[in-house]
Design a protein around this motif. Structure first.
Motif, PDB file in Angstrom:
ATOM      1  N   MET A   1       0.944  -1.341  -0.542  1.00 37.02           N
ATOM      2  CA  MET A   1      -0.035  -0.374   0.190  1.00 37.02           C
ATOM      3  C   MET A   1       0.546   1.233   0.094  1.00 37.02           C
ATOM      4  SD  MET A   1      -2.551   1.354   2.945  1.00 37.02           S
ATOM      5  CE  MET A   1      -1.321   1.574   4.029  1.00 37.02           C
ATOM      6  N   ASN A   2       0.814   2.189  -0.840  1.00 36.61           N
ATOM      7  CA  ASN A   2       1.271   3.767  -1.545  1.00 36.61           C
ATOM      8  C   ASN A   2       0.169   4.816  -1.382  1.00 36.61           C
ATOM      9  OD1 ASN A   2       2.952   5.749  -2.379  1.00 36.61           O
ATOM     10  ND2 ASN A   2       4.516   4.137  -1.339  1.00 36.61           N
ATOM     11  N   ARG A   3       0.297   5.682  -0.515  1.00 34.36           N
ATOM     12  CA  ARG A   3      -0.732   6.844  -0.630  1.00 34.36           C
ATOM     13  C   ARG A   3      -0.898   7.207  -1.502  1.00 34.36           C
ATOM     14  NH1 ARG A   3      -1.015   5.474   5.268  1.00 34.36           N
ATOM     15  NH2 ARG A   3      -2.115   3.612   5.852  1.00 34.36           N
ATOM     16  N   ARG A   4       0.677   7.418  -2.168  1.00 34.40           N
ATOM     17  CA  ARG A   4       0.640   8.150  -3.346  1.00 34.40           C
ATOM     18  C   ARG A   4       0.338   7.734  -4.728  1.00 34.40           C
ATOM     19  NH1 ARG A   4       3.365   7.258   1.671  1.00 34.40           N
ATOM     20  NH2 ARG A   4       5.781   7.649   0.691  1.00 34.40           N
ATOM     21  N   ASP A   5       1.034   6.098  -4.353  1.00 34.80           N
ATOM     22  CA  ASP A   5       0.731   5.827  -6.169  1.00 34.80           C
ATOM     23  C   ASP A   5       0.561   4.487  -6.237  1.00 34.80           C
ATOM     24  OD1 ASP A   5       2.937   4.258  -4.923  1.00 34.80           O
ATOM     25  OD2 ASP A   5       4.910   5.573  -6.691  1.00 34.80           O
ATOM     26  N   GLY A   6       0.318   3.883  -4.830  1.00 41.65           N
ATOM     27  CA  GLY A   6       0.054   1.966  -4.953  1.00 41.65           C
ATOM     28  C   GLY A   6       0.728   1.615  -4.801  1.00 41.65           C
ATOM     29  N   SER A 197      -1.996  -8.131   4.883  1.00 40.89           N
ATOM     30  CA  SER A 197      -1.134  -8.288   3.664  1.00 40.89           C
ATOM     31  C   SER A 197      -1.865  -8.020   2.591  1.00 40.89           C
ATOM     32  CB  SER A 197       0.105  -9.092   3.666  1.00 40.89           C
ATOM     33  OG  SER A 197       1.203  -9.051   3.935  1.00 40.89           O
ATOM     34  N   ALA A 198      -2.848  -8.887   2.228  1.00 44.97           N
ATOM     35  CA  ALA A 198      -3.320  -8.578   1.126  1.00 44.97           C
ATOM     36  C   ALA A 198      -4.369  -7.900   0.986  1.00 44.97           C
ATOM     37  CB  ALA A 198      -4.348  -9.978   0.671  1.00 44.97           C
ATOM     38  N   PHE A 199      -5.284  -7.170   2.180  1.00 45.00           N
ATOM     39  CA  PHE A 199      -5.878  -6.506   1.844  1.00 45.00           C
ATOM     40  C   PHE A 199      -5.393  -4.801   2.294  1.00 45.00           C
ATOM     41  CE2 PHE A 199      -9.357  -9.631   3.535  1.00 45.00           C
ATOM     42  CZ  PHE A 199     -10.534  -9.144   2.532  1.00 45.00           C
ATOM     43  N   VAL A 200      -4.332  -5.048   2.185  1.00 48.27           N
ATOM     44  CA  VAL A 200      -3.554  -3.821   2.736  1.00 48.27           C
ATOM     45  C   VAL A 200      -2.832  -3.454   1.323  1.00 48.27           C
ATOM     46  CG1 VAL A 200      -1.010  -3.306   3.395  1.00 48.27           C
ATOM     47  CG2 VAL A 200      -2.018  -3.997   4.624  1.00 48.27           C
ATOM     48  N   ALA A 201      -2.506  -4.801   0.235  1.00 47.66           N
ATOM     49  CA  ALA A 201      -2.362  -4.677  -0.930  1.00 47.66           C
ATOM     50  C   ALA A 201      -3.138  -3.753  -2.316  1.00 47.66           C
ATOM     51  CB  ALA A 201      -2.024  -5.898  -2.042  1.00 47.66           C
ATOM     52  N   LEU A 202      -4.642  -4.873  -1.689  1.00 42.80           N
ATOM     53  CA  LEU A 202      -6.506  -3.810  -2.452  1.00 42.80           C
ATOM     54  C   LEU A 202      -6.849  -2.842  -2.223  1.00 42.80           C
ATOM     55  CD1 LEU A 202      -8.704  -7.137  -1.857  1.00 42.80           C
ATOM     56  CD2 LEU A 202      -7.602  -6.457  -4.090  1.00 42.80           C
ATOM     57  N   TYR A 203      -6.618  -2.375  -0.898  1.00 39.06           N
ATOM     58  CA  TYR A 203      -5.887  -1.053  -0.118  1.00 39.06           C
ATOM     59  C   TYR A 203      -5.724  -0.347  -1.344  1.00 39.06           C
ATOM     60  CZ  TYR A 203      -7.237   2.837   3.094  1.00 39.06           C
ATOM     61  OH  TYR A 203      -7.412   4.227   3.365  1.00 39.06           O
ATOM     62  N   GLY A 204      -4.717  -0.100  -1.588  1.00 39.89           N
ATOM     63  CA  GLY A 204      -4.024   0.526  -2.314  1.00 39.89           C
ATOM     64  C   GLY A 204      -4.029   1.221  -3.439  1.00 39.89           C
ATOM     65  N   ILE A 205      -5.322  -0.130  -4.082  1.00 40.68           N
ATOM     66  CA  ILE A 205      -4.957  -0.413  -5.380  1.00 40.68           C
ATOM     67  C   ILE A 205      -6.611   1.220  -5.191  1.00 40.68           C
ATOM     68  CG2 ILE A 205      -6.465  -1.523  -7.111  1.00 40.68           C
ATOM     69  CD1 ILE A 205      -3.501  -3.431  -6.739  1.00 40.68           C
ATOM     70  N   TYR A 206      -7.467   0.562  -4.676  1.00 41.28           N
ATOM     71  CA  TYR A 206      -8.640   0.803  -4.400  1.00 41.28           C
ATOM     72  C   TYR A 206      -8.913   1.833  -3.996  1.00 41.28           C
ATOM     73  CZ  TYR A 206     -11.862  -3.541  -4.869  1.00 41.28           C
ATOM     74  OH  TYR A 206     -12.179  -4.279  -5.715  1.00 41.28           O
TER      75      TYR A 206
END
Length: 341
Positions: A1-6, A197-206
């Motif tokens: 997750m990254n709040r700048r670029d995902g 970890s999976a939802f962290v990744a999904l969160y960055g995308i969503y």
């Protein structure tokens, strides 16, 4: 997750309770005073480390192992702070970064899928912290990078460079070795860590897909996501049996003002991580963010070993080092790719 670029390093901002700022870099680090940069980094370190250690202390040291209720209460505290800050921003220009509170049902319906992902991320994150030692916490949740690459390809159809895939391989190796060597191993902790970890990744995308619903204003998104998360999480607290057990067996703790002060403090730090990330993005460089994230993870592991005296085997130590190195290398690769664009 990254709040700048995902596509973050996977360790710099995953403890946040709220959807942090997704803002563009508005000033280069070299244009800001060194003292300001040091202050911003120090604030980030203090807030980010406090979130993890305070939560661990509540769920282990205070005999209150109710991760879902803890998360829900902290969200309530964060919403109250958000309302106070937004109101104060009307009178004080320095606080005006957060707009007045709003909640439109039409927009809320568009934000709801993101909030579902967010609630699962938070719930699994605190459940992971409940079952694993803080020294192993970073390893248990290190696969967010791997999931980010997987979901970016599956959902967005974007491929990833070979150096980034190599970094993910190093992280996975560290996860496997660290898990095998963990002395206080917990299957529940691993399950919740991988799920988080999976939802962290999904969160960055969503986050990136949802920002358009609020005119790309990260603070407006904050209003909706926090409010909806409180609504969505409460049934989980209720049906998990946590609330009834708390009311039946924890009457002494419920009347302890010191305990509620500690719970409230964790909510404050959870809200503070958003401010810290906003300041880092605004006043420092992408490289500094990457270095800070990796350095913070290292400091967190060392401090956990000193404070909680968690035993670390040789294999566990090797796994921790590999996971941290892989995360840092991934952040460096992403930084170089952004600079090269």
């Amino acid at each position: 997750m990254n709040r700048r670029d995902g596509n973050g390093t996977g360790n710099e901002d995953e403890e946040a309770f709220l959807p942090g700022p997704t803002v563009q870099r508005v000033s280069a680090e070299k244009h800001n005073p060194v003292g300001l940069i040091v202050a911003v980094i120090t604030f980030y370190f203090i807030i980010s480390l406090s979130v993890v250690f305070l939560n661990k202390f509540i769920m282990s040291g205070s005999d209150f192992p109710y991760a879902l209720f803890v998360t829900w209460y902290q969200l309530v505290v964060a919403l109250v702070l958000l309302l106070i800050w937004a109101q104060a921003g009307k009178s004080y220009a320095i606080l005006s970064i957060i707009p007045p509170y709003e909640f439109d049902l039409r927009i809320a319906k568009k934000v709801a899928p993101l909030t579902f992902v967010y609630v699962m991320m938070l719930a699994l994150n605190n459940l992971c912290l409940k079952y694993v030692e803080v020294t192993f916490y970073q390893v248990a949740r290190s696969l967010s990078i791997n999931f980010t690459i997987l979901f970016t390809y599956m959902i967005l159809g974007k491929t990833t460079s070979m150096p980034a895939i190599v970094a993910c391989g190093i992280v996975f190796l560290g996860f496997a070795i660290g898990s095998y060597g963990e002395i206080n191993f917990s299957w529940a902790g691993i399950f919740y860590g991988v799920g988080s970890s999976a939802f962290v990744a999904l969160y960055g995308i969503y986050v990136q897909k949802t920002l358009a619903a609020v005119d790309n204003n990260q603070w407006r998104l904050l209003h909706y996501n926090t409010t909806l998360a409180i609504i969505f999480l409460f049934p989980l607290v209720l049906f998990s049996g946590e609330l009834s057990e708390i009311l039946a067996t924890k009457t002494e703790i419920l009347s302890d003002m010191g305990f509620w002060a500690l719970m409230t403090l964790t909510g404050v730090t959870g809200f503070g991580i958003n401010i810290a990330m906003f300041l880092q993005v605004k006043y420092t460089s992408a490289l500094t963010n990457t270095i800070c994230g990796t350095a913070k993870a290292c400091v967190q592991t060392v401090m956990a070993a000193m404070i909680f005296r968690n035993p670390i085997s040789e294999l566990n130590g090797l796994g921790i080092l590999l996971a941290l190195f892989g995360s840092g290398y991934y952040g460096w690769v992403r930084y170089k790719e952004r600079v090269g664009k």
